[in-house]
Scaffold this motif. Structure first.
Motif, short mmCIF file in Angstrom:
data_model
loop_
_atom_site.label_atom_id
_atom_site.label_comp_id
_atom_site.label_asym_id
_atom_site.label_seq_id
_atom_site.Cartn_x
_atom_site.Cartn_y
_atom_site.Cartn_z
N GLY A 254 35.84 54.26 35.78
CA GLY A 254 36.08 53.33 36.87
C GLY A 254 37.55 53.20 37.22
N TYR A 255 37.87 52.08 37.82
CA TYR A 255 39.25 51.81 38.24
C TYR A 255 39.61 50.37 37.87
CZ TYR A 255 39.12 56.05 41.12
OH TYR A 255 39.03 57.35 41.54
N THR A 256 40.91 50.15 37.68
CA THR A 256 41.40 48.79 37.52
C THR A 256 42.48 48.56 38.57
OG1 THR A 256 43.11 49.42 35.94
CG2 THR A 256 40.97 48.81 35.04
N ALA A 257 42.87 47.30 38.73
CA ALA A 257 43.92 46.96 39.68
C ALA A 257 44.45 45.58 39.34
CB ALA A 257 43.39 46.97 41.11
N ILE B 121 36.76 47.81 38.71
CA ILE B 121 35.91 48.27 39.82
C ILE B 121 34.97 49.34 39.31
CG2 ILE B 121 35.89 49.30 42.12
CD1 ILE B 121 39.17 48.08 41.28
N SER B 122 33.67 49.11 39.50
CA SER B 122 32.66 50.08 39.08
C SER B 122 32.20 50.86 40.30
CB SER B 122 31.47 49.36 38.44
OG SER B 122 30.40 50.26 38.24
N GLU B 123 32.53 52.16 40.33
CA GLU B 123 32.16 53.01 41.46
C GLU B 123 30.66 53.22 41.53
OE1 GLU B 123 32.48 55.31 44.79
OE2 GLU B 123 34.23 54.49 43.82
N ASP B 124 30.03 53.45 40.37
CA ASP B 124 28.59 53.75 40.39
C ASP B 124 27.74 52.53 40.73
OD1 ASP B 124 29.29 52.62 37.98
OD2 ASP B 124 27.75 53.68 36.83
N LYS B 125 28.22 51.33 40.33
CA LYS B 125 27.45 50.12 40.62
C LYS B 125 27.93 49.40 41.87
CE LYS B 125 26.45 49.59 35.71
NZ LYS B 125 26.84 48.93 34.47
N GLN B 126 29.06 49.86 42.43
CA GLN B 126 29.60 49.29 43.67
C GLN B 126 29.87 47.79 43.55
OE1 GLN B 126 30.29 51.10 46.89
NE2 GLN B 126 30.54 52.45 45.13
N ILE B 127 30.41 47.42 42.40
CA ILE B 127 30.71 46.02 42.11
C ILE B 127 32.12 45.93 41.53
CG2 ILE B 127 30.17 44.15 40.48
CD1 ILE B 127 28.22 44.07 42.69
N TYR B 128 32.83 44.85 41.84
CA TYR B 128 34.12 44.62 41.21
C TYR B 128 34.09 43.25 40.52
CZ TYR B 128 35.45 41.07 44.66
OH TYR B 128 35.48 39.91 45.41
N LYS B 129 34.96 43.08 39.52
CA LYS B 129 35.06 41.78 38.87
C LYS B 129 36.45 41.63 38.26
CE LYS B 129 33.35 38.69 35.26
NZ LYS B 129 32.40 38.43 34.19
N CYS B 130 37.03 40.44 38.40
CA CYS B 130 38.27 40.10 37.70
C CYS B 130 37.89 39.33 36.44
CB CYS B 130 39.19 39.24 38.57
SG CYS B 130 40.64 38.65 37.67
N PHE B 131 38.41 39.78 35.29
CA PHE B 131 38.05 39.16 34.03
C PHE B 131 38.97 38.01 33.65
CE2 PHE B 131 36.11 43.30 34.03
CZ PHE B 131 34.83 43.01 33.60
#
Length: 583
Positions: free
Chosen positions: A33-36, A50-60
């Motif tokens: 995935g990716y982070t930012a 950011i999860s490309e395969d699930k098309q979801i992002y989350k800030c932890f």
């Protein structure tokens, strides 16, 4: 404005979440995935996943999360429909529809914004009249084109109080003009503050005009005069050109910071649009906080004279104290950007802007001029100054190398030497993805839901072998998944997220999508294991419930008692010895 579900689904399915989020902020590749850096809180280490395969992002850290539409809604503070239109534009499927604009809430300062907007229009218009001929010739001599004049709404305030007379004709009162500092009350009536000067409008973050920087064409007068502090303008809280530079700055992940308006305009002439100004050398913490919302890659480009270089060092130290790691455009010309482009061609300024050094490298060179390294006292003071700045860095690899350079220059070593942890170059900080450990029934139910989203076969097994879940929100998600397969023959986290308004359910979906401990592909053995775990818990709970009912049952009601005992025996037999072990 209504957009059909079919169109919304098509846009969502066609959009790459990394492409959309990457349109606004820079992404860092990490594993699959990716982070930012999260744009929704003051983030210094990448906490947005950011999860490309699930098309979801989350800030932890701040827990902001969702799909492509959610990100755009949160980032641009717009409606769902506006987000759909924006995503469509980003992925190259623009929708030919008109967005119905909601009326903006009227600010208590709207009267002043209107007054200044009329001032901008009047002064800009005056450049096209006979009264503005001299100002036009001056701007042309400075290389300012008509396109630049229109982009930055440059204008001219004629002499003889033409502006205040015009504003009076528009119905503005003397005290209103004085409040925003375009005119002042004197013994001779209202007098224009910026009479016979070229006007450069200054806007707030939302694009409202709030002040002016005004330049004379006469050698006998102060070169610039600026709007004094007013109800709507404080120089230390304002970043010139923010509203124009923010989108290009997001894309470039770079923002150049200059001293004045003409320097910013000089970069625009050289086709470098991600440039702002601090309106002088006194850079403030508030200004850097504003600039950081565009990009944390801050590049200072103050003038090359002594005052400009001193201001650069102060700004670098301020940025380091705030947790940023600024850079500096190396300026050995003694000129400012406006002078560089005026003395040559746009290419000269482009080449100039490409020579970038880190803030620490600038400090090495800057303090060497103050403390010539020809005696111990100077080397000691130089070492202390540079060490204080190096310690503000987060990357131990950088620290180690800067300290090595510092030792080579001074021959001095640190007291209480820092224990440097071996760090790979450009190592991405590890984001802890789970704030809690999933155990038992919760993990089993999350596993069931994630497997059902990945496979229609899992849905069929769920309906045949289980049919319900403990947690009512998880149960609701299971029903949503079943319904999604029934109507569309496929299912995705992003679609489920848009199908509910319940924030608890949205939160669970994001948690499931972002948990690496859950399998990333359909595994029937794992799925059936989770089914068994939940079924055991359901049976155990039913056994405990039956115990109470048997204990409390009226002994005269033998039929009811036999019914409870029969069900109890059946469940005990099904669970075998596992009930006693786990109860």
């Amino acid at each position: 404005m209504i957009i059909s579900d079919e169109v919304i689904n098509d846009i969502r399915n066609s959009a790459s979440i990394t492409e959309v989020i990457g349109h606004y902020i820079p992404l860092i590749k990490k594993g699959k995935g990716y982070t930012a850096l999260c744009p929704f809180h003051d983030d210094h280490d990448p906490s947005l996943s950011i999860s490309e395969d699930k098309q979801i992002y989350k800030c932890f850290v701040c827990n902001n999360g969702g799909n492509v539409f959610t990100f755009v809604m949160n980032f641009k503070k717009c409606s769902f429909i506006e987000a759909v239109v924006e995503v469509a534009k980003i992925i190259g499927k623009p929708l030919d529809i008109e967005i119905e604009k909601k009326p903006k809430a009227v600010s208590k300062y709207q009267r002043y914004y209107d007054l200044l907007e009329d001032t901008v229009k009047f002064s800009n218009y005056m450049l096209s009249t006979f009264a503005g001929e001299e100002a036009n010739r001056y701007l042309e001599s400075r290389g300012i084109s008509k396109e630049i004049i229109e982009k930055f709404m440059i204008g001219y305030n004629p002499p003889k109080d033409a502006l205040s007379q015009y504003l009076k004709s528009k119905g503005y009162k003397d005290n209103e003009m004085e409040t925003v500092n375009v005119a002042r009350v004197t013994n001779y009536g209202m007098k224009d503050v910026f009479a016979d000067r070229i006007m450069f409008p200054i806007h707030d973050m939302n694009g409202n005009p709030i002040a002016f920087s005004a330049r004379t064409m006469r050698d006998s007068e102060a070169k610039y005069i600026n709007t004094a502090s007013t109800l709507i303008y404080n120089k230390g809280d304002t970043v010139y050109n923010y509203h124009r530079a923010k989108e290009d700055g997001h894309k470039a992940n770079r923002i150049i910071i200059t001293e004045g308006v003409m320097d910013t305009i000089a970069f625009a002439r050289a086709d470098i649009p991600y440039v702002v100004s601090t309106l002088g050398t006194a850079c403030t913490q508030k200004q850097l906080e504003i600039i950081a919302t565009i990009s944390r890659h801050m590049v200072f480009c103050y003038d090359g004279d002594k005052a400009g270089q001193n201001a650069t060092m102060k700004a670098v130290e301020l940025a380091l104290n705030m947790g940023y790691e600024p850079s500096v455009i190396k300026n050995e010309t003694g000129l400012d950007p406006d002078e560089i482009i005026s003395n040559g061609k746009p290419k000269d300024l482009q080449n100039f802007a490409s020579v970038e050094i880190t803030g620490i490298e600038f400090a090495f060179e800057f303090y060497k001029k103050i403390y010539p390294l020809n005696n111990y006292s100077n080397r000691k003071e130089y070492h202390k100054r540079i060490s204080e700045l190096i310690e503000k860095l987060k990357d131990n690899y950088d620290k180690e190398n800067y300290y090595h350079d510092l030792y080579n220059l001074t021959g001095l070593v640190r007291n209480n030497s820092l224990q440097i942890k071996k760090t790979e170059y450009n190592e991405v900080p590890i984001v802890k993805k789970e704030s809690k450990t999933l155990e038992g029934i919760v993990k089993a139910e999350y596993t069931i839901l994630s497997q059902m989203i990945m496979s229609k076969k899992a849905v069929e097994i769920y309906r045949r072998e289980l049919g319900c879940l403990f947690d009512e929100n998880c149960e609701e998600i299971a029903m949503m998944i079943i319904n999604e397969y029934r109507h569309n023959n496929e299912c995705s986290y992003a679609k489920l997220f848009d199908d509910t308004k319940d924030e608890k359910i949205k939160g669970i979906l994001i948690d499931i999508a972002s948990m690496e401990t859950l399998s990333s592909q359909y595994d029937e053995e794992v799925f059936k294991g989770a089914i068994s775990r939940v079924r055991f818990e359901l049976s155990k709970n039913r056994i405990d419930d039956l115990k109470k009912k048997i204990s409390n049952c009226d002994r005269t009601n033998q039929d009811k008692l036999n019914e409870y005992l029969k069900e109890y025996s059946k469940l005990i037999k099904e669970l075998g010895g596992s009930y006693g072990k786990n109860s």
